[in-house]
Scaffold this motif. Structure first.
Motif, PDB file in Angstrom:
ATOM      1  N   LYS A  30      -5.270   8.609  20.984  1.00 31.89           N
ATOM      2  CA  LYS A  30      -5.761   8.403  19.624  1.00 31.89           C
ATOM      3  C   LYS A  30      -6.677   7.186  19.560  1.00 31.89           C
ATOM      4  O   LYS A  30      -7.713   7.205  18.877  1.00 31.89           O
ATOM      5  CB  LYS A  30      -4.575   8.231  18.679  1.00 31.89           C
ATOM      6  N   ARG A  31      -6.309   6.102  20.267  1.00 35.71           N
ATOM      7  CA  ARG A  31      -7.143   4.891  20.246  1.00 35.71           C
ATOM      8  C   ARG A  31      -8.476   5.129  20.960  1.00 35.71           C
ATOM      9  O   ARG A  31      -9.501   4.588  20.558  1.00 35.71           O
ATOM     10  CB  ARG A  31      -6.395   3.721  20.893  1.00 35.71           C
ATOM     11  N   LEU A  32      -8.452   5.920  22.014  1.00 36.44           N
ATOM     12  CA  LEU A  32      -9.702   6.250  22.700  1.00 36.44           C
ATOM     13  C   LEU A  32     -10.638   7.025  21.780  1.00 36.44           C
ATOM     14  O   LEU A  32     -11.862   6.853  21.821  1.00 36.44           O
ATOM     15  CB  LEU A  32      -9.413   7.065  23.958  1.00 36.44           C
ATOM     16  N   LEU A  33     -10.044   7.857  20.940  1.00 32.20           N
ATOM     17  CA  LEU A  33     -10.843   8.663  20.022  1.00 32.20           C
ATOM     18  C   LEU A  33     -11.399   7.831  18.877  1.00 32.20           C
ATOM     19  O   LEU A  33     -12.601   7.876  18.589  1.00 32.20           O
ATOM     20  CB  LEU A  33      -9.992   9.815  19.465  1.00 32.20           C
ATOM     21  N   TYR A  34     -10.547   7.029  18.233  1.00 33.34           N
ATOM     22  CA  TYR A  34     -10.946   6.326  17.017  1.00 33.34           C
ATOM     23  C   TYR A  34     -11.532   4.941  17.265  1.00 33.34           C
ATOM     24  O   TYR A  34     -12.213   4.395  16.389  1.00 33.34           O
ATOM     25  CB  TYR A  34      -9.756   6.213  16.066  1.00 33.34           C
ATOM     26  N   LEU A  35     -11.266   4.374  18.417  1.00 30.05           N
ATOM     27  CA  LEU A  35     -11.803   3.052  18.735  1.00 30.05           C
ATOM     28  C   LEU A  35     -12.759   3.111  19.921  1.00 30.05           C
ATOM     29  O   LEU A  35     -13.819   2.474  19.901  1.00 30.05           O
ATOM     30  CB  LEU A  35     -10.659   2.079  19.034  1.00 30.05           C
ATOM     31  N   GLY A  36     -12.396   3.890  20.944  1.00 29.17           N
ATOM     32  CA  GLY A  36     -13.217   3.972  22.143  1.00 29.17           C
ATOM     33  C   GLY A  36     -14.543   4.672  21.914  1.00 29.17           C
ATOM     34  O   GLY A  36     -15.596   4.204  22.374  1.00 29.17           O
ATOM     35  N   ALA A  37     -14.519   5.795  21.195  1.00 27.31           N
ATOM     36  CA  ALA A  37     -15.750   6.559  20.963  1.00 27.31           C
ATOM     37  C   ALA A  37     -16.780   5.760  20.161  1.00 27.31           C
ATOM     38  O   ALA A  37     -17.957   5.690  20.566  1.00 27.31           O
ATOM     39  CB  ALA A  37     -15.417   7.885  20.273  1.00 27.31           C
ATOM     40  N   PRO A  38     -16.400   5.118  19.044  1.00 23.66           N
ATOM     41  CA  PRO A  38     -17.375   4.272  18.335  1.00 23.66           C
ATOM     42  C   PRO A  38     -17.862   3.098  19.178  1.00 23.66           C
ATOM     43  O   PRO A  38     -19.024   2.700  19.069  1.00 23.66           O
ATOM     44  CB  PRO A  38     -16.582   3.776  17.115  1.00 23.66           C
TER      45      PRO A  38
END
Length: 232
Positions: A30-38
Protein backbone atom coordinates in the motif's frame (compact mmCIF):
# COMPACT_ATOMS: atom_id res chain seq x y z
CA UNK A 1 16.89 22.03 12.31
CA UNK A 2 14.20 19.76 13.71
CA UNK A 3 11.48 19.81 11.02
CA UNK A 4 12.75 16.96 8.82
CA UNK A 5 13.81 14.75 11.78
CA UNK A 6 10.43 15.41 13.43
CA UNK A 7 8.62 14.53 10.20
CA UNK A 8 10.33 11.15 9.93
CA UNK A 9 9.79 10.66 13.67
CA UNK A 10 6.04 11.17 13.18
CA UNK A 11 6.06 8.49 10.47
CA UNK A 12 7.40 5.84 12.82
CA UNK A 13 5.40 7.14 15.77
CA UNK A 14 2.14 6.65 13.85
CA UNK A 15 3.16 3.22 12.56
CA UNK A 16 4.06 2.06 16.06
CA UNK A 17 0.99 3.62 17.69
CA UNK A 18 -1.45 2.16 15.13
CA UNK A 19 0.11 -1.22 14.32
CA UNK A 20 2.30 -2.00 17.33
CA UNK A 21 5.40 -4.13 16.90
CA UNK A 22 4.19 -5.83 13.70
CA UNK A 23 2.95 -4.01 10.61
CA UNK A 24 -0.19 -5.40 9.03
CA UNK A 25 -0.15 -7.61 5.94
CA UNK A 26 0.00 -5.59 2.73
CA UNK A 27 1.43 -2.53 4.50
CA UNK A 28 4.45 -2.15 2.21
CA UNK A 29 2.40 -2.79 -0.93
CA UNK A 30 0.00 0.00 0.00
CA UNK A 31 2.84 2.42 0.83
CA UNK A 32 4.57 1.65 -2.46
CA UNK A 33 1.34 2.51 -4.24
CA UNK A 34 0.37 5.68 -2.36
CA UNK A 35 3.80 7.02 -1.47
CA UNK A 36 6.26 5.29 -3.79
CA UNK A 37 4.43 5.95 -7.07
CA UNK A 38 4.08 9.73 -6.50
CA UNK A 39 7.70 9.81 -5.35
CA UNK A 40 8.86 8.23 -8.61
CA UNK A 41 6.65 10.54 -10.70
CA UNK A 42 7.89 13.62 -8.82
CA UNK A 43 11.52 12.66 -9.30
CA UNK A 44 11.05 11.99 -13.00
CA UNK A 45 9.72 15.54 -13.29
CA UNK A 46 12.62 16.78 -11.12
CA UNK A 47 15.11 14.98 -13.37
CA UNK A 48 13.78 16.66 -16.52
CA UNK A 49 13.47 20.10 -14.93
CA UNK A 50 16.90 20.18 -13.24
CA UNK A 51 19.15 17.91 -15.30
CA UNK A 52 17.81 18.29 -18.84
CA UNK A 53 18.71 14.74 -19.97
CA UNK A 54 19.25 14.32 -23.70
CA UNK A 55 19.33 10.51 -23.81
CA UNK A 56 18.27 7.44 -21.82
CA UNK A 57 21.63 7.15 -20.04
CA UNK A 58 21.48 10.74 -18.77
CA UNK A 59 17.84 10.24 -17.76
CA UNK A 60 18.69 7.16 -15.68
CA UNK A 61 21.72 8.82 -14.09
CA UNK A 62 19.76 11.95 -13.27
CA UNK A 63 16.85 9.97 -11.87
CA UNK A 64 19.15 7.94 -9.61
CA UNK A 65 20.75 11.16 -8.38
CA UNK A 66 17.47 12.69 -7.26
CA UNK A 67 15.57 9.58 -6.19
CA UNK A 68 18.16 7.36 -4.50
CA UNK A 69 21.33 9.34 -3.99
CA UNK A 70 19.79 12.27 -2.13
CA UNK A 71 20.26 15.10 -4.64
CA UNK A 72 16.74 16.49 -4.22
CA UNK A 73 14.44 17.80 -1.50
CA UNK A 74 12.50 14.52 -1.56
CA UNK A 75 15.34 12.49 -0.02
CA UNK A 76 13.39 12.02 3.23
CA UNK A 77 11.01 9.61 1.45
CA UNK A 78 13.94 7.19 1.12
CA UNK A 79 14.45 7.46 4.89
CA UNK A 80 10.76 6.77 5.53
CA UNK A 81 10.85 3.56 3.48
CA UNK A 82 13.93 2.45 5.40
CA UNK A 83 11.94 3.02 8.60
CA UNK A 84 9.20 0.73 7.27
CA UNK A 85 11.76 -2.02 6.67
CA UNK A 86 13.41 -1.49 10.07
CA UNK A 87 10.01 -1.77 11.75
CA UNK A 88 9.31 -5.04 9.96
CA UNK A 89 12.71 -6.47 10.89
CA UNK A 90 13.23 -5.09 14.41
CA UNK A 91 9.74 -4.38 15.74
CA UNK A 92 9.26 -7.52 17.83
CA UNK A 93 12.82 -7.49 19.18
CA UNK A 94 12.76 -3.80 20.19
CA UNK A 95 9.55 -4.33 22.15
CA UNK A 96 11.42 -6.63 24.55
CA UNK A 97 14.21 -4.15 25.28
CA UNK A 98 14.50 -1.21 27.69
CA UNK A 99 13.84 1.99 25.67
CA UNK A 100 15.91 4.50 27.67
CA UNK A 101 19.42 3.04 27.23
CA UNK A 102 18.70 2.23 23.58
CA UNK A 103 17.59 5.79 22.80
CA UNK A 104 20.50 7.22 24.79
CA UNK A 105 23.02 5.10 22.88
CA UNK A 106 21.32 5.96 19.58
CA UNK A 107 21.71 9.70 20.26
CA UNK A 108 25.45 9.22 20.79
CA UNK A 109 25.68 6.98 17.73
CA UNK A 110 23.71 9.32 15.45
CA UNK A 111 25.58 12.40 16.68
CA UNK A 112 28.88 10.60 16.07
CA UNK A 113 27.80 9.76 12.54
CA UNK A 114 27.06 13.38 11.62
CA UNK A 115 30.14 14.55 13.51
CA UNK A 116 32.32 12.07 11.63
CA UNK A 117 31.09 13.42 8.30
CA UNK A 118 31.71 16.96 9.49
CA UNK A 119 35.14 16.63 11.11
CA UNK A 120 36.95 13.74 9.40
CA UNK A 121 38.05 13.83 5.76
CA UNK A 122 36.33 11.39 3.43
CA UNK A 123 38.35 8.23 2.69
CA UNK A 124 39.30 7.88 -0.95
CA UNK A 125 37.15 4.82 -1.62
CA UNK A 126 33.57 3.79 -2.38
CA UNK A 127 32.54 3.85 1.30
CA UNK A 128 33.93 7.35 1.70
CA UNK A 129 32.13 8.66 -1.38
CA UNK A 130 28.84 7.15 -0.22
CA UNK A 131 28.91 8.07 3.47
CA UNK A 132 30.49 11.52 3.09
CA UNK A 133 28.59 12.34 -0.09
CA UNK A 134 24.94 13.24 -0.51
CA UNK A 135 24.08 9.57 -0.22
CA UNK A 136 25.20 9.69 3.40
CA UNK A 137 22.21 11.81 4.34
CA UNK A 138 19.73 9.20 3.10
CA UNK A 139 21.21 6.24 5.02
CA UNK A 140 19.11 5.30 8.06
CA UNK A 141 22.18 5.38 10.33
CA UNK A 142 21.94 9.16 10.60
CA UNK A 143 18.24 9.00 11.50
CA UNK A 144 18.03 5.93 13.74
CA UNK A 145 17.40 8.03 16.87
CA UNK A 146 14.12 9.34 15.44
CA UNK A 147 13.07 5.85 14.41
CA UNK A 148 13.65 4.47 17.92
CA UNK A 149 12.06 7.47 19.60
CA UNK A 150 9.00 7.18 17.37
CA UNK A 151 8.77 3.43 17.88
CA UNK A 152 8.95 3.50 21.67
CA UNK A 153 6.70 6.53 22.19
CA UNK A 154 4.14 5.13 19.77
CA UNK A 155 4.01 1.63 21.19
CA UNK A 156 3.89 2.94 24.79
CA UNK A 157 1.91 6.10 24.04
CA UNK A 158 -0.76 5.98 26.75
CA UNK A 159 1.67 5.03 29.50
CA UNK A 160 4.12 7.63 28.18
CA UNK A 161 1.54 10.44 28.27
CA UNK A 162 0.28 9.44 31.71
CA UNK A 163 3.76 9.70 33.23
CA UNK A 164 5.46 12.42 31.17
CA UNK A 165 4.74 15.21 33.67
CA UNK A 166 6.67 13.34 36.33
CA UNK A 167 9.78 14.07 34.25
CA UNK A 168 8.94 17.64 33.27
CA UNK A 169 12.04 19.11 34.89
CA UNK A 170 14.26 16.53 33.19
CA UNK A 171 12.69 17.35 29.83
CA UNK A 172 12.92 21.11 30.33
CA UNK A 173 16.53 20.72 31.50
CA UNK A 174 17.36 18.63 28.42
CA UNK A 175 15.69 21.21 26.20
CA UNK A 176 17.71 24.08 27.69
CA UNK A 177 20.93 22.03 27.55
CA UNK A 178 20.35 21.17 23.88
CA UNK A 179 19.78 24.83 22.96
CA UNK A 180 22.98 25.85 24.76
CA UNK A 181 24.84 23.05 22.96
CA UNK A 182 23.53 24.24 19.58
CA UNK A 183 24.59 27.82 20.35
CA UNK A 184 28.06 26.70 21.42
CA UNK A 185 28.69 24.49 18.37
CA UNK A 186 27.34 27.21 16.08
CA UNK A 187 29.20 30.18 17.55
CA UNK A 188 32.48 28.28 17.85
CA UNK A 189 32.23 27.37 14.16
CA UNK A 190 32.14 23.63 14.92
CA UNK A 191 28.85 23.23 13.09
CA UNK A 192 27.88 26.58 11.56
CA UNK A 193 25.54 25.27 8.84
CA UNK A 194 21.88 25.38 9.85
CA UNK A 195 20.14 22.11 9.00
CA UNK A 196 19.01 18.71 10.17
CA UNK A 197 22.35 16.98 9.59
CA UNK A 198 24.42 18.36 12.45
CA UNK A 199 26.18 16.60 15.30
CA UNK A 200 23.93 18.39 17.83
CA UNK A 201 20.65 17.80 15.97
CA UNK A 202 19.80 14.37 17.49
CA UNK A 203 19.76 15.62 21.09
CA UNK A 204 18.16 18.92 20.09
CA UNK A 205 15.38 17.25 18.08
CA UNK A 206 14.77 14.70 20.84
CA UNK A 207 14.34 17.50 23.38
CA UNK A 208 12.00 19.44 21.07
CA UNK A 209 9.83 16.35 20.48
CA UNK A 210 9.64 15.64 24.22
CA UNK A 211 8.75 19.29 24.88
CA UNK A 212 5.92 19.06 22.34
CA UNK A 213 4.50 16.03 24.12
CA UNK A 214 4.95 17.65 27.54
CA UNK A 215 3.14 20.82 26.47
CA UNK A 216 0.45 18.74 24.83
CA UNK A 217 -0.18 16.88 28.09
CA UNK A 218 -0.95 20.19 29.81
CA UNK A 219 -3.07 21.47 26.91
CA UNK A 220 -5.12 18.28 27.02
CA UNK A 221 -5.59 18.68 30.77
CA UNK A 222 -6.83 22.27 30.29
CA UNK A 223 -9.29 21.18 27.58
CA UNK A 224 -10.69 18.39 29.76
CA UNK A 225 -10.99 20.79 32.70
CA UNK A 226 -12.83 23.42 30.63
CA UNK A 227 -15.16 20.77 29.19
CA UNK A 228 -15.90 19.53 32.70
CA UNK A 229 -16.74 23.06 33.88
CA UNK A 230 -18.95 23.66 30.83
CA UNK A 231 -20.99 20.49 31.30
CA UNK A 232 -21.38 21.08 35.05
Amino acid sequence: MFSTPTFVFITEFLNSYIYGATLKKGFLKKRLLYLGAPYIAMNIFWTFSHHNPTNIKELIEGFLLVSIRGYSVTYFIVIIFQFYILHLILGKMLKKLNPLPIIFISIIFTSSYWGMRLILPAPDNLLGSLVWGKEGQTIFIGWITYFLLGYYIGINYHNFMSTIRKYKYHIIGLFIFSIVLVLITHNLGINSAIGSKRLDTPIYTTSVILMFFLLNSYCLLVIIHLAFIYYI
